[in-house]
Scaffold this motif. Structure first.
Motif, PDB file in Angstrom:
ATOM      1  N   TYR A  62     -71.406  -4.237  10.621  1.00 30.26           N
ATOM      2  CA  TYR A  62     -70.209  -4.283  11.464  1.00 30.26           C
ATOM      3  C   TYR A  62     -70.763  -4.537  12.861  1.00 30.26           C
ATOM      4  O   TYR A  62     -70.161  -5.465  13.561  1.00 30.26           O
ATOM      5  CB  TYR A  62     -69.261  -2.927  11.551  1.00 30.26           C
ATOM      6  N   ALA A  63     -71.666  -4.114  13.473  1.00 31.28           N
ATOM      7  CA  ALA A  63     -72.294  -4.411  14.736  1.00 31.28           C
ATOM      8  C   ALA A  63     -72.888  -5.880  14.850  1.00 31.28           C
ATOM      9  O   ALA A  63     -72.551  -6.555  15.730  1.00 31.28           O
ATOM     10  CB  ALA A  63     -73.621  -3.421  15.067  1.00 31.28           C
ATOM     11  N   ARG A  64     -73.414  -6.278  13.534  1.00 33.94           N
ATOM     12  CA  ARG A  64     -73.962  -7.775  13.557  1.00 33.94           C
ATOM     13  C   ARG A  64     -72.761  -8.646  13.598  1.00 33.94           C
ATOM     14  O   ARG A  64     -72.899  -9.733  14.298  1.00 33.94           O
ATOM     15  CB  ARG A  64     -74.806  -7.876  12.338  1.00 33.94           C
ATOM     16  N   LEU A  65     -71.530  -8.368  13.068  1.00 37.19           N
ATOM     17  CA  LEU A  65     -70.423  -9.151  12.968  1.00 37.19           C
ATOM     18  C   LEU A  65     -69.745  -9.199  14.285  1.00 37.19           C
ATOM     19  O   LEU A  65     -69.362 -10.425  14.771  1.00 37.19           O
ATOM     20  CB  LEU A  65     -69.437  -8.694  11.790  1.00 37.19           C
ATOM     21  N   LEU A  66     -69.730  -7.975  14.761  1.00 39.13           N
ATOM     22  CA  LEU A  66     -69.101  -7.941  16.298  1.00 39.13           C
ATOM     23  C   LEU A  66     -70.108  -8.613  17.344  1.00 39.13           C
ATOM     24  O   LEU A  66     -69.472  -9.457  18.262  1.00 39.13           O
ATOM     25  CB  LEU A  66     -69.038  -6.454  16.809  1.00 39.13           C
ATOM     26  N   THR A  67     -71.505  -8.767  17.179  1.00 37.49           N
ATOM     27  CA  THR A  67     -72.215  -9.562  17.832  1.00 37.49           C
ATOM     28  C   THR A  67     -72.058 -11.261  18.125  1.00 37.49           C
ATOM     29  O   THR A  67     -71.720 -11.773  18.827  1.00 37.49           O
ATOM     30  CB  THR A  67     -73.737  -9.337  17.439  1.00 37.49           C
ATOM     31  N   THR A  68     -71.665 -11.495  16.674  1.00 39.03           N
ATOM     32  CA  THR A  68     -71.448 -12.911  16.377  1.00 39.03           C
ATOM     33  C   THR A  68     -69.958 -13.094  17.193  1.00 39.03           C
ATOM     34  O   THR A  68     -69.838 -14.220  17.701  1.00 39.03           O
ATOM     35  CB  THR A  68     -71.454 -13.068  15.034  1.00 39.03           C
ATOM     36  N   TYR A  69     -68.949 -12.297  17.000  1.00 41.10           N
ATOM     37  CA  TYR A  69     -67.749 -12.630  17.349  1.00 41.10           C
ATOM     38  C   TYR A  69     -67.572 -12.746  18.844  1.00 41.10           C
ATOM     39  O   TYR A  69     -67.004 -13.515  19.365  1.00 41.10           O
ATOM     40  CB  TYR A  69     -66.743 -11.559  16.468  1.00 41.10           C
TER      41      TYR A  69
END
Length: 331
Positions: A62-69
């Motif tokens: 989730y943290a990786r996805l939030l970083t991209t978003y």
């Protein structure tokens, strides 16, 4: 690992026993006594270490996805990573939250209950500043957010919930939906004060501003899917048996699929110059005689051999055998 006694310590121990300073029987009794471990019922550990590790893996994704978003939305350097995963009473979590902060309350059907994402004011305002065209400097003015700023902040985290659903997709398909946007934790009562919650803390850096994003997941909400958080569930690869109707439908679709089929008349080698100068009515000499069978390709793979002919004045080819590796024209 147990401490290893030196020779001098062993000699002193034997000397104390022999002189009566130390009683061997008393030592045996002390060892035999049961050691009591203190357990705090207010801080009941409802999740095993295995399940906590699974939650940590989910939210690392989730943290990786939030970083991209957020990097795309804010058009600046954003770094988010999991700092800790703890289970604490809900009351203790609420007391640790600042008096004025960003609280995003949401649901994630089919899970029954409410979840929470708390965003540190510095981080929240840095995001807002970037969206409005600023440099992304942190400032705690959450208590005086205008209606427009509140709406922008709400929409920003509403779309971030899509990443939450994607991260949890390996365990359960959820459809997160924002319910409410609050700034004062005192007005928020998700579960009973003594209910155990898992708090995932994400270290967040936006440019030069740093802060925390905390995700609060009550045990009562996750209880139906707790068995899925075990390593056994993550490692096993269950394959559901297809129903006869599904197999029949799949077979019918495969049988009607179109495949390109070509017959190779022969081959020849020419130079690039000769290729560029080709024109109508030029003749190429192939390396295969008319009497030899042709290779039939199915989607580029040699599958059959056949002979050319005509059917109703149309060119055709008759399959005479299956192609075997080592036959003519084999590469």
């Amino acid at each position: 690992m147990a401490d290893v006694l030196s020779q001098n310590e062993i000699d002193a121990l034997l000397s104390a026993i022999s002189t009566g300073e130390m009683d061997a029987e008393e030592l045996k009794k002390e060892e035999a006594e049961k050691k009591v471990k203190v357990y705090d019922f207010k801080r009941a550990l409802r999740f095993s270490k295995d399940q906590v590790r699974s939650l940590s893996r989910i939210h690392e994704n989730y943290a990786r996805l939030l970083t991209t978003y957020f990097s795309a939305q804010l058009r600046t350097y954003v770094q988010i990573s999991v700092a800790s995963v703890d289970q604490v009473p809900y009351e203790e979590f609420i007391r640790s939250v600042p008096k004025m902060t960003i609280l995003n309350l949401f649901e994630a059907p089919p899970l029954d209950g409410r979840l929470l994402i708390e965003v540190n004011p510095n981080i929240a305002y840095a995001m807002l500043d970037r969206v409005l065209g600023g440099q992304g400097k942190g400032m705690n003015k959450v208590d005086s957010l205008t209606e427009i700023e509140t709406r922008i902040m709400n929409q920003l985290f509403d779309r971030a919930l899509d990443c939450f659903g994607e991260a949890w997709g390996t365990i359960i398909d959820v459809e997160p939906e924002m319910l409410d946007f609050e700034v004062n934790p005192q007005f928020l009562q998700m579960v009973s004060p003594n209910e155990t919650v898992v708090v995932i803390s994400l270290t967040t850096t936006i440019g030069e501003t740093s802060g925390m994003i905390n995700i609060c997941l009550p045990h009562v909400v996750l209880e139906p899917i707790i068995p899925k958080l075990s390593v056994h569930h993550w490692m096993q690869n269950k394959q559901r048996e297809r129903l006869p109707e599904e197999v029949e439908k799949l077979e019918s679709r495969v049988k009607t699929a179109m495949l390109p089929l070509t017959a190779e008349l022969g081959r020849c080698q020419i130079s690039v110059q000769e290729f560029l100068s080709l024109s109508n009515n030029d003749v190429l000499e192939l390396d295969q005689k008319i009497s030899e069978p042709l290779t039939i390709n199915v989607q580029g793979k040699n599958k059959f051999i056949g002979q050319p002919g005509k059917v109703k004045n149309q060119m055709a080819i008759q399959i005479i055998d299956a192609y075997e590796k080592g036959d003519f024209n084999d590469e």
